[in-house]
Design a protein around this motif. Structure first.
Motif, PDB file in Angstrom:
ATOM      1  N   UNK A 130      47.602  64.652  45.302  1.00 32.52           N
ATOM      2  CA  UNK A 130      46.434  65.537  45.434  1.00 32.52           C
ATOM      3  C   UNK A 130      47.100  66.899  46.063  1.00 32.52           C
ATOM      4  N   UNK A 131      48.505  66.696  46.177  1.00 27.60           N
ATOM      5  CA  UNK A 131      49.059  68.124  46.812  1.00 27.60           C
ATOM      6  C   UNK A 131      50.393  68.719  46.042  1.00 27.60           C
TER       7      UNK A 131
ATOM      8  N   UNK B  49      52.983  74.041  54.321  1.00 30.55           N
ATOM      9  CA  UNK B  49      52.343  74.438  53.104  1.00 30.55           C
ATOM     10  C   UNK B  49      52.006  73.467  52.266  1.00 30.55           C
ATOM     11  N   UNK B  50      52.085  72.298  52.769  1.00 30.78           N
ATOM     12  CA  UNK B  50      51.411  70.921  51.987  1.00 30.78           C
ATOM     13  C   UNK B  50      50.386  70.584  52.648  1.00 30.78           C
ATOM     14  N   UNK B  51      49.560  69.748  51.947  1.00 32.43           N
ATOM     15  CA  UNK B  51      48.055  69.373  52.459  1.00 32.43           C
ATOM     16  C   UNK B  51      48.469  67.982  52.981  1.00 32.43           C
TER      17      UNK B  51
ATOM     18  N   UNK C 292      39.602  64.397  51.148  1.00 28.16           N
ATOM     19  CA  UNK C 292      39.561  65.923  51.167  1.00 28.16           C
ATOM     20  C   UNK C 292      41.372  66.082  51.181  1.00 28.16           C
ATOM     21  N   UNK C 293      41.791  67.148  50.316  1.00 27.55           N
ATOM     22  CA  UNK C 293      43.271  67.585  50.515  1.00 27.55           C
ATOM     23  C   UNK C 293      42.913  68.687  51.686  1.00 27.55           C
ATOM     24  N   UNK C 294      43.371  68.268  53.142  1.00 27.79           N
ATOM     25  CA  UNK C 294      42.941  69.160  54.041  1.00 27.79           C
ATOM     26  C   UNK C 294      44.337  69.968  54.153  1.00 27.79           C
ATOM     27  N   UNK C 295      44.156  71.417  54.686  1.00 29.36           N
ATOM     28  CA  UNK C 295      45.244  72.113  54.955  1.00 29.36           C
ATOM     29  C   UNK C 295      45.786  71.767  56.462  1.00 29.36           C
ATOM     30  N   UNK C 296      46.951  71.659  56.457  1.00 31.66           N
ATOM     31  CA  UNK C 296      47.629  71.224  57.908  1.00 31.66           C
ATOM     32  C   UNK C 296      48.118  72.336  58.488  1.00 31.66           C
TER      33      UNK C 296
END
Length: 162
Positions: A29-30, A65-67, A57-61
């Motif tokens: 997903x990322x 730069x990766x989820x 969901x692919x959440x921002x961390x």
């Protein structure tokens, strides 16, 4: 202003144990959904098909730069691809590449099948979703180059050592 969802940071998972479950299909997903990253890490682009994970969901961390794939609402759907022909060695490379905090879990996909995914267990999760288009435009080239530098060590069985 970026808002962060605060949770306690989990202990590192047992990286050595993650592949003992004998995963077969990997839901990406990322960053692993990009051919340039896969080619840099594995030397090839595995067979893949579009997929999505409802309820995630692919959440921002924060600061990355990766989820992270996190449980969402029933309205959330994380889009991505499934990799269907990974060798055991390629699984070991990708597992060594993934942050030790990720948990490898099987989850239902919207096509009615199941796939394995690296789930982010908490901490540093932002309320906004990760933006694949922005990642591609701003970070993909440098990220893929970094992956290419890490690949020999990962293939030799060494974790990337964040």
């Amino acid at each position: 202003m970026t808002q962060t969802i605060t949770t306690s940071a989990p202990e590192a998972t047992g990286r050595r144990d993650r592949l003992s479950q004998r995963p077969d299909v990997l839901f990406c997903y990322g960053t692993l959904r990009f051919d340039a990253v896969l080619r840099a890490l594995l030397g090839r682009v595995p067979q893949q098909s579009p997929a999505s994970a409802p309820g995630y969901r692919a959440a921002a961390l924060e600061g990355r730069v990766y989820p992270g794939l996190v449980a969402g609402t029933s309205a959330d759907v994380a889009s991505g691809v499934v990799l269907t022909d990974l060798s055991n060695q390629e699984w070991r490379i990708l597992d060594a590449f993934e942050d030790a905090r990720y948990e490898l879990r099987e989850l239902p996909l919207s096509n009615g099948r199941w796939g394995w995914a690296y789930i982010w267990p908490g901490g540093d999760v932002r309320v906004d979703d990760w933006d694949a288009t922005e990642f591609e435009a701003r970070h993909l080239a440098a990220y893929a180059a970094r992956c290419a530098r890490l690949a020999p060590g990962l293939a030799a069985g060494r974790p990337k050592g964040e």
